[in-house]
Design an enzyme around this catalytic site. Structure first.
Site, PDB file in Angstrom:
ATOM      1  N   THR A 146       0.645  -1.381   0.378  1.00 23.29           N
ATOM      2  CA  THR A 146       0.325  -0.072   0.320  1.00 23.29           C
ATOM      3  C   THR A 146       0.980   1.300  -0.065  1.00 23.29           C
ATOM      4  OG1 THR A 146      -0.242   0.044   2.550  1.00 23.29           O
ATOM      5  CG2 THR A 146      -1.702  -1.218   1.989  1.00 23.29           C
ATOM      6  N   LYS A 172       3.893  -7.359   3.792  1.00 21.54           N
ATOM      7  CA  LYS A 172       3.920  -5.397   3.671  1.00 21.54           C
ATOM      8  C   LYS A 172       3.632  -5.113   4.549  1.00 21.54           C
ATOM      9  CE  LYS A 172       0.563  -3.171   3.446  1.00 21.54           C
ATOM     10  NZ  LYS A 172      -0.704  -2.275   4.216  1.00 21.54           N
ATOM     11  N   THR A 183      -2.100  -1.751   8.820  1.00 25.15           N
ATOM     12  CA  THR A 183      -2.168  -3.390   8.283  1.00 25.15           C
ATOM     13  C   THR A 183      -0.684  -4.223   8.034  1.00 25.15           C
ATOM     14  OG1 THR A 183      -4.121  -3.290   7.790  1.00 25.15           O
ATOM     15  CG2 THR A 183      -3.034  -4.766   6.793  1.00 25.15           C
ATOM     16  N   GLU A 268       7.166   4.690   6.909  1.00 25.73           N
ATOM     17  CA  GLU A 268       6.663   5.606   6.259  1.00 25.73           C
ATOM     18  C   GLU A 268       7.063   6.539   6.720  1.00 25.73           C
ATOM     19  OE1 GLU A 268       2.213   5.931   7.731  1.00 25.73           O
ATOM     20  OE2 GLU A 268       1.575   4.329   6.393  1.00 25.73           O
ATOM     21  N   ASN A 392       0.617   9.950   5.767  1.00 25.81           N
ATOM     22  CA  ASN A 392      -0.820   9.917   6.332  1.00 25.81           C
ATOM     23  C   ASN A 392      -1.798  10.718   6.202  1.00 25.81           C
ATOM     24  OD1 ASN A 392      -0.600   7.580   8.199  1.00 25.81           O
ATOM     25  ND2 ASN A 392       1.399   7.445   7.999  1.00 25.81           N
ATOM     26  N   THR A 397      -6.821  11.690   0.992  1.00 26.65           N
ATOM     27  CA  THR A 397      -7.120  12.883  -0.268  1.00 26.65           C
ATOM     28  C   THR A 397      -6.272  13.193  -1.479  1.00 26.65           C
ATOM     29  OG1 THR A 397      -5.654  14.071   1.618  1.00 26.65           O
ATOM     30  CG2 THR A 397      -7.963  14.147   1.900  1.00 26.65           C
TER      31      THR A 397
END
Lengths: 397, 397
Positions: A146, A172, A183, A268, A392, A397
């Site tokens: 993702t 992942k 996740t 991230e 995040n 968006t």
């Protein structure tokens, strides 16, 4: 064929759940006698596919024939409709593959709370089915991502009495900068033959030392799952209590630690890989509590991002970790071998230059000594950067 | 003189601990019979001034004559030397003011782990002492700030049998975006006469409903402190158990809630003020646990920053809050009156447009209903923005 595991075939398709032209559906086919075990999230809001996968694993007596994984949509927070949708996908595959719906374990990852686009999944199932091949591990590793920036794929070979067996796994997950909120999925397979109870034990032990070192059971996302399948197609048999079982256990653990660390390294917005090693606690749980308080502190994480040896923030995190009667005078902290604090204050030997040098590394090994006992705990995490917020804040968006 | 409290004088000086030309030293002088109570951090690594202030408060029988506050340096994680340094500052003031060192309570906030520049503090004490005046509350409110962007100063007047008494308070703290990690200081004074036991009770009750709604006892910074002093100079006497005590309690609570909310509104990088109201729990503690799990979730906080109605992240946070046997089907979530989730899934009446409209507000009231009991809990927090990372990555560099 590097990565290939006899008895396992993989097929990837583009269902259009993510943007057009992106792989977002993965089918893993397991041979008839393959044994599968799994661990799932303990979040009370577990996603529909998690409920269903757990149920189907039991109903198929640990011998599901297919794992069906979609990204782009987590099918979580979707109530009864979510269960019906996941079941519908399993049934569609069942028809195509001529197996019961209960022989399919569904997995989903992506946005929470949106209805699963069932028609898109179902219409892509034939393409994934037709694409099933043993050599598709690399593409499969890419298809389950993702916000990850790179695939996580690891393989290892074990010699058992002159015969080779393979363990290959994909994973992942990239939201691990604040562990446990994103996740994490991992699918691992071996062509060794391993009985269900031993396989279960092997998976639980290895998870405790790998994925649970970046995440904690009670604090997982709605969709986390790790599966381990043993096809037995190599002819290698791993017997409980044997030396081979120990060797296999070690090999599996190493592979899963590699995958877990791959997830952290791809955290991230991560710019640092941080190992937190807490030693000298009265129990592993106490050490873990300290490690997690440090790892979750936004003030510590932003200092790590800034390569700022602001060890006071680390001390403050240790101080609020809730250890009963902590003797702050006994606490010492090292970063990459540089003693920065001892006896609860700045180490006499410490200089800002030494601290800065240690912090400038991309890989930081933080060692906290409590001097309360002999237990220890390891945890892997990352820093907190602008990009974490960006990723995040902009995910939908 | 707005804000003035009879029996309280304040003096500000520039000690050069922060950049030159910045107010960084505040002296608060209390009249001879003023009674003072305080609550302090419960962090095991409490800063040197916290240890000493606690000790001096006891040694002065709750009647210290001076509060000495410096910013720019927290004097925390500084070991024995830190205690000696704080004591040295108290003694220097004691000499100047002709009081015992134990009549001085020291407070510090700023960088952790750096030695307190004692000479700078001591050399600025005379200037602060000479500047003591009752009308310096506004300048005092500015002098105690660190990363705050604006002063927090509140006052209220209470009529008691035709006579007026005043309560005025100042506070600092801006790291509350992830509650409890930054230093929160508040100094509150009244010219009413209140006995020590009642004063203690009033402070504890009001802290529980104000500052502890943005921070938790076991999870505080190394330096947190809140003091409440009653000088009695107005002639108003508040008797325990009286109607006046209730009125005073309510007025104090309101003032402290205002200060606590001022801190949240000025949270580092904050773009949203977020109230989290969890209702229908089996206990206040359970509701609080859910509220804090939501408030601490980086994924929820970044979604709030993005004005993204990503209610799935809120559901996921509730699900991992650790409530025993949570019935996810009973959970509902409202944001600013818009029902976004009910029965554990998206509400049928919900639309993205409605969600977006609610999220676009600067003030977000998040209401979570658990339907497990009659208890509830309120918490105030903020979003997580780029600027939070920027402020905390660059705080020392």
């Amino acid at each position: 064929m590097r990565y290939a595991v006899a008895g396992v075939r993989l097929g990837v398709a583009q269902a259009g759940i993510k943007k057009a032209g992106k792989d977002d559906l993965l089918l893993i086919a397991l041979s008839e006698n393959a044994q599968t075990v799994a661990v799932f999230t303990q979040n009370a809001f577990c996603a529909a596919p998690v409920s269903l996968a757990r149920e189907h694993l039991a109903l198929s007596h640990g011998q599901p024939r297919y794992l069906l994984i979609n990204t782009g949509n987590a099918n979580a927070g979707t109530g009864e409709a979510g269960i019906a949708n996941a079941l519908s996908c399993c049934a569609a595959l069942g028809v195509r593959a001529a197996v019961a719906a209960t022989a399919v374990l569904p997995f989903s990852t992506g946005v929470i709370g949106e209805p699963l686009p069932v028609e898109r999944v179902e219409s892509a199932i034939p393409a994934a089915f037709d694409a099933l091949q043993p050599d598709q591990w690399e593409r499969a590793a890419g298809a389950i991502l993702t916000t990850d920036t790179r695939p996580k794929l690891r393989t290892t070979t074990l010699e058992v009495d002159g015969r080779a067996c393979v363990i290959t796994g994909i994973a992942k997950g990239a939201g691990m900068i604040c562990p446990n909120l994103a996740t994490m999925l991992a699918f691992i397979a071996t062509d060794a033959a391993i009985s269900a109870p031993l396989l279960e034990e092997l998976l639980r032990n290895a998870v405790a030392k790998s994925f649970n070192r970046v995440t904690v059971d009670g604090d997982t996302s709605t969709n986390d799952a790790v599966t381990l399948s043993a096809t037995g197609e190599s002819g290698v048999v791993i017997e409980p209590g044997s030396r081979h079982a120990s060797d296999f256990s070690r090999a599996l653990e190493t592979l899963m630690i590699e995958l877990a660390q791959d997830i952290v390294r791809d955290g991230e917005g991560a710019t640092k890989f941080v190992e937190i090693h807490v030693v000298g606690g009265e129990s592993e749980a106490a050490c873990d509590q300290v490690a997690r308080t440090i790892a979750h502190s936004p003030l510590v994480k932003t200092a790590l991002f800034a390569s700022d040896p602001n060890w006071g923030r680390i001390l403050a995190a240790i101080g609020r970790a809730g250890l009963e009667g902590l003797d702050t005078e006994a606490v010492s902290i090292e970063i990459n071998g540089v003693v920065i604090a001892e006896r609860g204050a700045r180490a006499p030997s410490y200089t800002e230059a030494l601290g800065q040098q240690a912090m400038d590394e991309d890989e930081l090994r933080l060692r906290v000594s409590l001097q309360r006992g002999a237990a220890e705990s390891l945890l892997w995490t990352t820093d907190l950067s602008y990009d974490y917020v960006k990723i995040n804040a902009e995910y939908r968006t």
